[in-house]
Design a protein around this motif. Structure first.
Motif, PDB file in Angstrom:
ATOM      1  N   ILE A  94      24.499  61.919  29.002  1.00  0.00           N
ATOM      2  CA  ILE A  94      24.875  61.909  30.766  1.00  0.00           C
ATOM      3  C   ILE A  94      26.153  61.146  30.784  1.00  0.00           C
ATOM      4  N   PRO A  95      27.538  61.688  30.991  1.00  0.00           N
ATOM      5  CA  PRO A  95      28.572  61.140  31.324  1.00  0.00           C
ATOM      6  C   PRO A  95      28.408  60.445  32.795  1.00  0.00           C
ATOM      7  N   ASP A  96      29.239  59.172  32.828  1.00  0.00           N
ATOM      8  CA  ASP A  96      29.225  58.513  34.198  1.00  0.00           C
ATOM      9  C   ASP A  96      28.026  58.304  34.865  1.00  0.00           C
ATOM     10  N   PHE A  97      26.967  57.645  34.093  1.00  0.00           N
ATOM     11  CA  PHE A  97      25.714  57.357  34.655  1.00  0.00           C
ATOM     12  C   PHE A  97      25.508  56.040  33.931  1.00  0.00           C
ATOM     13  N   PRO A  98      24.955  54.930  34.822  1.00  0.00           N
ATOM     14  CA  PRO A  98      24.718  54.893  36.077  1.00  0.00           C
ATOM     15  C   PRO A  98      26.008  54.574  36.839  1.00  0.00           C
ATOM     16  N   GLN A  99      27.169  54.380  36.193  1.00  0.00           N
ATOM     17  CA  GLN A  99      28.425  54.333  36.779  1.00  0.00           C
ATOM     18  C   GLN A  99      29.630  54.974  36.009  1.00  0.00           C
ATOM     19  N   PRO A 100      30.552  55.148  36.872  1.00  0.00           N
ATOM     20  CA  PRO A 100      31.502  55.905  36.139  1.00  0.00           C
ATOM     21  C   PRO A 100      32.151  54.970  34.559  1.00  0.00           C
ATOM     22  N   GLY A 101      32.438  55.884  33.529  1.00  0.00           N
ATOM     23  CA  GLY A 101      32.796  55.172  32.473  1.00  0.00           C
ATOM     24  C   GLY A 101      31.794  55.034  31.200  1.00  0.00           C
ATOM     25  N   ILE A 102      30.390  54.937  31.728  1.00  0.00           N
ATOM     26  CA  ILE A 102      29.354  54.951  30.960  1.00  0.00           C
ATOM     27  C   ILE A 102      28.883  56.282  30.570  1.00  0.00           C
ATOM     28  N   LEU A 103      28.722  56.336  29.210  1.00  0.00           N
ATOM     29  CA  LEU A 103      27.668  57.598  28.591  1.00  0.00           C
ATOM     30  C   LEU A 103      26.445  57.328  28.409  1.00  0.00           C
ATOM     31  N   PHE A 104      25.512  57.692  29.306  1.00  0.00           N
ATOM     32  CA  PHE A 104      24.074  57.515  29.108  1.00  0.00           C
ATOM     33  C   PHE A 104      23.441  58.229  28.091  1.00  0.00           C
ATOM     34  N   ARG A 105      22.668  57.507  27.192  1.00  0.00           N
ATOM     35  CA  ARG A 105      21.829  58.198  26.171  1.00  0.00           C
ATOM     36  C   ARG A 105      20.422  58.541  26.796  1.00  0.00           C
ATOM     37  N   ASP A 106      20.107  59.529  27.203  1.00  0.00           N
ATOM     38  CA  ASP A 106      18.897  59.867  27.974  1.00  0.00           C
ATOM     39  C   ASP A 106      17.793  60.336  26.884  1.00  0.00           C
ATOM     40  N   ILE A 107      16.788  59.690  26.501  1.00  0.00           N
ATOM     41  CA  ILE A 107      15.729  59.787  25.730  1.00  0.00           C
ATOM     42  C   ILE A 107      14.425  60.821  26.001  1.00  0.00           C
ATOM     43  N   THR A 108      14.606  60.817  27.505  1.00  0.00           N
ATOM     44  CA  THR A 108      13.587  62.030  28.030  1.00  0.00           C
ATOM     45  C   THR A 108      13.537  63.247  27.567  1.00  0.00           C
ATOM     46  N   THR A 109      14.780  63.872  26.800  1.00  0.00           N
ATOM     47  CA  THR A 109      14.650  65.088  26.356  1.00  0.00           C
ATOM     48  C   THR A 109      13.916  64.999  24.799  1.00  0.00           C
ATOM     49  N   LEU A 110      14.280  63.587  24.404  1.00  0.00           N
ATOM     50  CA  LEU A 110      13.608  63.215  23.035  1.00  0.00           C
ATOM     51  C   LEU A 110      12.149  63.215  23.249  1.00  0.00           C
ATOM     52  N   LEU A 111      11.580  62.493  24.278  1.00  0.00           N
ATOM     53  CA  LEU A 111       9.991  62.516  24.599  1.00  0.00           C
ATOM     54  C   LEU A 111       9.583  63.754  24.809  1.00  0.00           C
TER      55      LEU A 111
END
Length: 170
Positions: free
Chosen positions: A10-27
């Motif tokens: 998820i790009p720009d989360f929690p702030q601009p410039g951060i690429l968030f690695r969301d593990i909820t899809t893995l879970l």
């Protein structure tokens, strides 16, 4: 198994410039979750832990089932004010300021071997503070286990000399 295919970016989360690695899809993926827990179990068995410590809060999601499959106890490391009995505290640096973690003073017998578990290691501050807590209890850090490692942030360099298990590196 290619776990990267199961982790949403998820790009720009929690702030601009951060690429968030969301593990909820893995879970949410039964095969992926089973693979992660089986792999962590196999790798952590070799560390011969007596207890698993899960770091609030996503470390609980992996730490509890890991402790169960290893047949050992579990203890949570929490943010301040969440644990009801006497605690050890460790303060650590954040990007802007400091934070604190706590563990019950009687979470495990002195001399126990502890594996510290979290979903992700980034800068290493939280895991290093948790290792400090383990040492305050008179126990030994047998190792660390993380599902994801953000290698560019150099977190493993902040950790004490103990084995580090990671399943996915970015």
């Amino acid at each position: 198994m290619d776990l990267k295919k199961l982790i949403r970016e998820i790009p720009d989360f929690p702030q601009p410039g951060i690429l968030f690695r969301d593990i909820t899809t893995l879970l949410a993926n039964p095969e992926g979750l089973k693979y992660v827990l089986n792999t962590l179990t196999r790798q952590c068995e070799a560390l011969r832990p007596d207890y698993v410590v899960g770091i609030e809060s996503r470390g609980f999601m992996f730490g509890m089932p890991l402790a169960y499959t290893l047949g050992i106890g579990f203890a949570p490391v929490r943010k301040p004010g969440k644990l009801p009995a006497a605690v050890h505290c460790a303060e650590y640096e954040l990007e802007y300021g400091t934070d604190r973690l706590e563990v019950h003073r009687d979470a495990f017998p002195a001399g126990s071997r502890i594996v510290i578990v979290d979903d992700l290691i980034a800068t290493g501050g939280t895991a290093a503070a948790t290792a400090n807590l383990i040492e305050k209890t008179g126990c030994t850090v047998a190792g660390f286990a993380f599902v994801v490692e953000l290698t560019d942030l150099g977190g493993r360099q902040k950790l004490p000399d103990a084995p580090i298990v990671t399943l996915v590196q970015y």
